[in-house]
Scaffold this motif. Structure first.
Motif, PDB file in Angstrom:
ATOM      1  N   SER A   2       0.822  -1.216   0.000  1.00 42.43           N
ATOM      2  CA  SER A   2       0.000   0.000   0.000  1.00 42.43           C
ATOM      3  C   SER A   2       0.852   1.261   0.000  1.00 42.43           C
ATOM      4  N   ASN A   3       0.368   2.279  -0.706  1.00 41.12           N
ATOM      5  CA  ASN A   3       0.977   3.598  -0.655  1.00 41.12           C
ATOM      6  C   ASN A   3       0.766   4.179   0.740  1.00 41.12           C
ATOM      7  N   GLN A   4       1.614   5.132   1.096  1.00 35.40           N
ATOM      8  CA  GLN A   4       1.503   5.795   2.391  1.00 35.40           C
ATOM      9  C   GLN A   4       1.534   7.301   2.190  1.00 35.40           C
ATOM     10  N   SER A  26      15.325  -6.943  -2.746  1.00 35.21           N
ATOM     11  CA  SER A  26      16.113  -5.727  -2.917  1.00 35.21           C
ATOM     12  C   SER A  26      15.128  -4.615  -3.263  1.00 35.21           C
ATOM     13  N   TRP A  27      15.391  -3.444  -2.701  1.00 37.87           N
ATOM     14  CA  TRP A  27      14.507  -2.315  -2.973  1.00 37.87           C
ATOM     15  C   TRP A  27      15.320  -1.061  -3.239  1.00 37.87           C
ATOM     16  N   VAL A  28      14.720  -0.179  -4.027  1.00 30.93           N
ATOM     17  CA  VAL A  28      15.354   1.082  -4.408  1.00 30.93           C
ATOM     18  C   VAL A  28      14.340   2.200  -4.194  1.00 30.93           C
ATOM     19  N   ASN A  29      14.787   3.267  -3.538  1.00 30.70           N
ATOM     20  CA  ASN A  29      13.969   4.451  -3.283  1.00 30.70           C
ATOM     21  C   ASN A  29      14.500   5.577  -4.164  1.00 30.70           C
ATOM     22  N   ASP A  30      13.641   6.198  -4.956  1.00 32.26           N
ATOM     23  CA  ASP A  30      14.117   7.240  -5.886  1.00 32.26           C
ATOM     24  C   ASP A  30      14.253   8.623  -5.257  1.00 32.26           C
ATOM     25  N   ASN A  31      13.970   8.757  -3.941  1.00 34.84           N
ATOM     26  CA  ASN A  31      14.048  10.076  -3.315  1.00 34.84           C
ATOM     27  C   ASN A  31      14.402   9.929  -1.828  1.00 34.84           C
ATOM     28  N   ALA A  59       7.675  13.131  -2.404  1.00 35.16           N
ATOM     29  CA  ALA A  59       7.331  11.721  -2.568  1.00 35.16           C
ATOM     30  C   ALA A  59       8.529  10.893  -2.986  1.00 35.16           C
ATOM     31  N   GLY A  60       8.532   9.666  -2.519  1.00 37.20           N
ATOM     32  CA  GLY A  60       9.525   8.690  -2.945  1.00 37.20           C
ATOM     33  C   GLY A  60       8.814   7.461  -3.478  1.00 37.20           C
ATOM     34  N   VAL A  61       9.278   6.958  -4.614  1.00 40.36           N
ATOM     35  CA  VAL A  61       8.741   5.723  -5.182  1.00 40.36           C
ATOM     36  C   VAL A  61       9.725   4.617  -4.848  1.00 40.36           C
ATOM     37  N   ILE A  62       9.234   3.583  -4.181  1.00 43.30           N
ATOM     38  CA  ILE A  62      10.080   2.465  -3.777  1.00 43.30           C
ATOM     39  C   ILE A  62       9.729   1.278  -4.655  1.00 43.30           C
ATOM     40  N   LYS A  63      10.740   0.739  -5.348  1.00 42.20           N
ATOM     41  CA  LYS A  63      10.569  -0.434  -6.208  1.00 42.20           C
ATOM     42  C   LYS A  63      11.219  -1.623  -5.513  1.00 42.20           C
ATOM     43  N   VAL A  64      10.462  -2.720  -5.405  1.00 43.86           N
ATOM     44  CA  VAL A  64      10.902  -3.902  -4.670  1.00 43.86           C
ATOM     45  C   VAL A  64      10.927  -5.097  -5.619  1.00 43.86           C
ATOM     46  N   THR A  65      12.035  -5.855  -5.569  1.00 45.53           N
ATOM     47  CA  THR A  65      12.155  -7.054  -6.401  1.00 45.53           C
ATOM     48  C   THR A  65      12.503  -8.255  -5.523  1.00 45.53           C
ATOM     49  N   PRO A  66      11.666  -9.312  -5.569  1.00 49.19           N
ATOM     50  CA  PRO A  66      12.011 -10.533  -4.848  1.00 49.19           C
ATOM     51  C   PRO A  66      12.917 -11.416  -5.712  1.00 49.19           C
ATOM     52  N   THR A  67      13.776 -12.195  -5.077  1.00 54.76           N
ATOM     53  CA  THR A  67      14.628 -13.151  -5.785  1.00 54.76           C
ATOM     54  C   THR A  67      14.567 -14.481  -5.039  1.00 54.76           C
ATOM     55  N   SER A  68      14.380 -15.558  -5.801  1.00 57.16           N
ATOM     56  CA  SER A  68      14.330 -16.892  -5.206  1.00 57.16           C
ATOM     57  C   SER A  68      15.030 -17.876  -6.131  1.00 57.16           C
ATOM     58  N   GLY A  69      15.969 -18.636  -5.592  1.00 57.28           N
ATOM     59  CA  GLY A  69      16.686 -19.624  -6.402  1.00 57.28           C
ATOM     60  C   GLY A  69      17.438 -19.009  -7.559  1.00 57.28           C
ATOM     61  N   GLY A  70      17.901 -17.780  -7.384  1.00 54.91           N
ATOM     62  CA  GLY A  70      18.637 -17.098  -8.448  1.00 54.91           C
ATOM     63  C   GLY A  70      17.755 -16.456  -9.500  1.00 54.91           C
ATOM     64  N   CYS A  71      16.451 -16.572  -9.366  1.00 51.79           N
ATOM     65  CA  CYS A  71      15.526 -15.987 -10.347  1.00 51.79           C
ATOM     66  C   CYS A  71      14.836 -14.772  -9.741  1.00 51.79           C
ATOM     67  N   ALA A  72      14.874 -13.661 -10.486  1.00 49.54           N
ATOM     68  CA  ALA A  72      14.206 -12.433 -10.037  1.00 49.54           C
ATOM     69  C   ALA A  72      12.724 -12.526 -10.342  1.00 49.54           C
TER      70      ALA A  72
END
Length: 109
Positions: A2-4, A26-31, A59-72
């Motif tokens: 959810s957005n906050q 892994s996550w990245v915040n643009d601000n 505002a900051g946009v946070i992008k989150v990527t899960p990785t499992s078994g070497g696969c994003a």
């Protein structure tokens, strides 16, 4: 996820990531000026103090990527908006503000 939206100086809500398989994140915040680091590799973004020193929403946009078994997995994103602190827009300064009382021999307005 959810957005906050928070006021300047308020604590944000903790964000806990989960996926359909055991994963790392892994996550990245643009601000980073919102008070959150620019990136991380944790499954939780703990509450932090939301920051905004501007007169507009920050505002900051946070992008989150899960990785499992070497696969994003699929990247997901959410936004944290930090609203500014309202400021009195006047020419008054603390020294020029007076509380008027009924005139007496000690004050003569």
């Amino acid at each position: 996820i959810s957005n906050q939206s928070h006021c300047n100086g308020e604590p944000t809500n903790e964000v806990v990531f989960s996926a359909t398989l055991p994963s790392t994140y892994s996550w990245v915040n643009d601000n980073a000026t919102i008070g959150l680091a620019s990136s991380g590799t944790t499954d939780t973004i703990h509450s932090f103090t939301a920051l905004n020193t501007t007169p507009s929403n920050n505002a900051g946009v946070i992008k989150v990527t899960p990785t499992s078994g070497g696969c994003a997995g699929q990247t997901d994103s959410f936004t944290i908006v930090v609203k500014p602190t309202p400021r009195l827009n006047s020419g008054l300064t603390p020294d020029s503000v007076r509380i008027k009382t009924k005139p007496n021999k000690y004050n003569n307005y």
